[in-house]
Scaffold this motif. Sequence first.
Motif: not given
Length: 178
Positions: A119-123, A171-175
């Motif tokens: 995510t840019g900070s988490e897996m 960038g803000n959601k996992m699809i």
Amino acid sequence: SEELEPSWSATSLTDAPSARRDHSAIWTGSEMIVWGGTNGNVHNDLGHRYDPGTDTWSAISSVNSVNPNVPNSAVWTGSEMIVWGRDSGARYNPETDSWSPISDVNQPSLRNYYTTIWTGSEMIVWGGSYNSDRIFLRTGARYNPSTDTWTETSTVGAPSARRRHTAIWTGNKMIIWG
């Protein structure tokens, strides 16, 4: 602007990893790092780095790494490769060619055929199957490398249980698809 015509060129096979499946690969910005996998046999050449600028392969350390002979997935944080493989994980630092284990407290349950995104900070690890792939999952967890902690993902509104799906980060959601 001029469009580039795609073209193919073979990579060097000198010191390249052996043929395999169920491995992971990431792009660091200058190198591809390949880790683990199997072709039905246990490998002695667990991980490699490929530099396209010099067309060269080199082996990486396996000390304190995750089990390379199980399906695994990896993300690139910008400075480290984090690999999670079925039920354990580790972080690889290419600058020092060294691995360090990650916490297993609250990590996702044993699984195969899951997805992993950065995510840019988490897996985030999500979905998959277990028990000889008969039971599909709709659970997962987020790993924060800054705190070395796992947090379960919510199942409220989560997609149906599945395996062998794909996932991306917007960038803000996992699809998830598939």
